[in-house]
Design a protein around this motif. Structure first.
Motif, short mmCIF file in Angstrom:
data_model
loop_
_atom_site.label_atom_id
_atom_site.label_comp_id
_atom_site.label_asym_id
_atom_site.label_seq_id
_atom_site.Cartn_x
_atom_site.Cartn_y
_atom_site.Cartn_z
N GLU A 38 -85.52 52.53 163.86
CA GLU A 38 -85.62 52.85 165.08
C GLU A 38 -84.62 51.95 166.38
OE1 GLU A 38 -87.85 55.28 166.09
OE2 GLU A 38 -87.80 55.63 164.16
N ALA A 39 -84.34 51.13 165.75
CA ALA A 39 -83.51 50.38 166.45
C ALA A 39 -82.12 51.00 166.65
CB ALA A 39 -83.18 48.67 166.08
N ARG A 40 -81.58 51.86 165.90
CA ARG A 40 -80.45 52.73 165.75
C ARG A 40 -80.63 53.91 166.54
NH1 ARG A 40 -77.18 50.07 162.84
NH2 ARG A 40 -77.79 49.20 160.57
N ALA A 41 -81.99 54.53 166.53
CA ALA A 41 -81.92 55.75 167.23
C ALA A 41 -83.66 56.08 167.36
CB ALA A 41 -81.27 56.74 166.57
N PRO A 42 -84.16 56.33 168.37
CA PRO A 42 -85.69 56.52 168.22
C PRO A 42 -86.06 57.75 167.60
CG PRO A 42 -85.04 55.96 170.52
CD PRO A 42 -83.89 56.06 169.63
N GLY A 43 -86.93 57.73 166.55
CA GLY A 43 -87.43 58.97 165.70
C GLY A 43 -86.65 59.14 164.50
N LEU A 44 -85.39 58.04 164.39
CA LEU A 44 -84.60 58.24 162.89
C LEU A 44 -85.42 57.84 161.74
CD1 LEU A 44 -82.06 58.31 161.77
CD2 LEU A 44 -81.51 56.12 162.20
N THR A 45 -86.46 57.08 161.89
CA THR A 45 -87.36 56.99 160.54
C THR A 45 -88.05 58.28 160.33
OG1 THR A 45 -87.97 54.60 161.48
CG2 THR A 45 -89.38 55.35 159.56
N ARG A 46 -88.57 58.90 161.12
CA ARG A 46 -89.37 60.21 160.67
C ARG A 46 -88.34 61.10 160.14
NH1 ARG A 46 -93.33 63.02 164.59
NH2 ARG A 46 -94.75 64.04 162.90
N TYR A 47 -87.02 61.08 160.63
CA TYR A 47 -86.41 62.08 160.33
C TYR A 47 -85.41 61.89 158.95
CZ TYR A 47 -81.62 64.55 160.14
OH TYR A 47 -80.69 65.61 159.80
N PHE A 48 -84.93 60.66 158.81
CA PHE A 48 -84.70 59.90 157.60
C PHE A 48 -85.52 60.15 156.43
CE2 PHE A 48 -82.57 56.96 154.63
CZ PHE A 48 -81.24 57.19 154.79
N CYS A 49 -86.79 59.80 156.63
CA CYS A 49 -87.64 60.05 155.58
C CYS A 49 -88.13 61.35 155.22
CB CYS A 49 -89.09 59.44 155.99
SG CYS A 49 -89.20 57.53 156.02
N ALA A 50 -88.31 62.24 156.16
CA ALA A 50 -88.19 63.83 156.02
C ALA A 50 -86.97 64.26 155.20
CB ALA A 50 -88.38 64.60 157.16
N ALA A 51 -85.69 63.77 155.56
CA ALA A 51 -84.57 64.38 155.16
C ALA A 51 -84.67 63.82 153.63
CB ALA A 51 -83.36 63.92 155.76
N LEU A 52 -84.89 62.64 153.06
CA LEU A 52 -84.90 62.01 151.92
C LEU A 52 -85.82 63.04 150.97
CD1 LEU A 52 -84.67 58.25 152.11
CD2 LEU A 52 -82.93 59.83 150.92
N ALA A 53 -87.10 63.41 151.67
CA ALA A 53 -88.03 64.06 150.74
C ALA A 53 -87.55 65.53 150.51
CB ALA A 53 -89.41 64.07 151.40
N ALA A 54 -87.02 65.92 151.43
CA ALA A 54 -86.37 67.43 151.36
C ALA A 54 -85.30 67.27 150.33
CB ALA A 54 -85.90 67.87 152.54
N TYR A 55 -84.67 66.64 150.29
CA TYR A 55 -83.57 66.35 149.45
C TYR A 55 -83.83 66.15 147.98
CZ TYR A 55 -79.32 64.40 146.98
OH TYR A 55 -78.11 64.11 145.92
N CYS A 56 -84.87 65.21 147.81
CA CYS A 56 -85.37 64.94 146.51
C CYS A 56 -86.10 66.08 145.92
CB CYS A 56 -86.33 63.46 146.41
SG CYS A 56 -85.18 62.20 146.90
N ALA A 57 -86.75 66.81 146.70
CA ALA A 57 -87.58 67.79 146.18
C ALA A 57 -86.79 69.36 145.90
CB ALA A 57 -88.57 68.50 147.39
N GLY A 58 -85.23 69.01 146.55
CA GLY A 58 -84.48 70.25 146.02
C GLY A 58 -84.12 71.23 146.88
N GLU A 59 -84.81 70.97 148.22
CA GLU A 59 -84.83 71.74 149.36
C GLU A 59 -83.60 71.89 150.03
OE1 GLU A 59 -88.23 71.17 151.75
OE2 GLU A 59 -89.45 70.97 149.91
#
Length: 59
Positions: A38-59
Motif C-alpha cells: 500500500e505504501a507503493r500504491a493504494p489498492g496494490l495489495t488487493r490487485y497483486f493478490c488477485a493477480a497471483l490467485a488468477a495466475y496460479c489458477a491458470g486463468e
C-alpha cells in the motif's frame, strides 16, 4: 506474475504455483506485507493478490 515467480525462485527457493498461491494469501492477510504494498500504491495489495490467485489458477 511469472516474473515474480522467477524472482522468488532465483533469489530464495523453488516456487511452484502452489507455493506462489500461498504467498499471495499471506500477502493479503499479513498487515506487514499489506503495509509495504500500500505504501507503493493504494489498492496494490488487493490487485497483486488477485493477480497471483488468477495466475496460479491458470486463468
Amino acid at each position: 506474475m511469472a516474473q515474480w515467480q522467477s524472482h522468488i525462485t532465483r533469489y530464495y527457493s523453488p516456487c511452484p504455483k502452489e507455493i506462489l498461491a500461498g504467498l499471495g494469501r499471506m500477502y493479503g492477510e499479513g498487515p506487514r506485507f499489506a503495509e509495504c504494498f500500500e505504501a507503493r500504491a493504494p489498492g496494490l495489495t488487493r490487485y497483486f493478490c488477485a493477480a497471483l490467485a488468477a495466475y496460479c489458477a491458470g486463468e
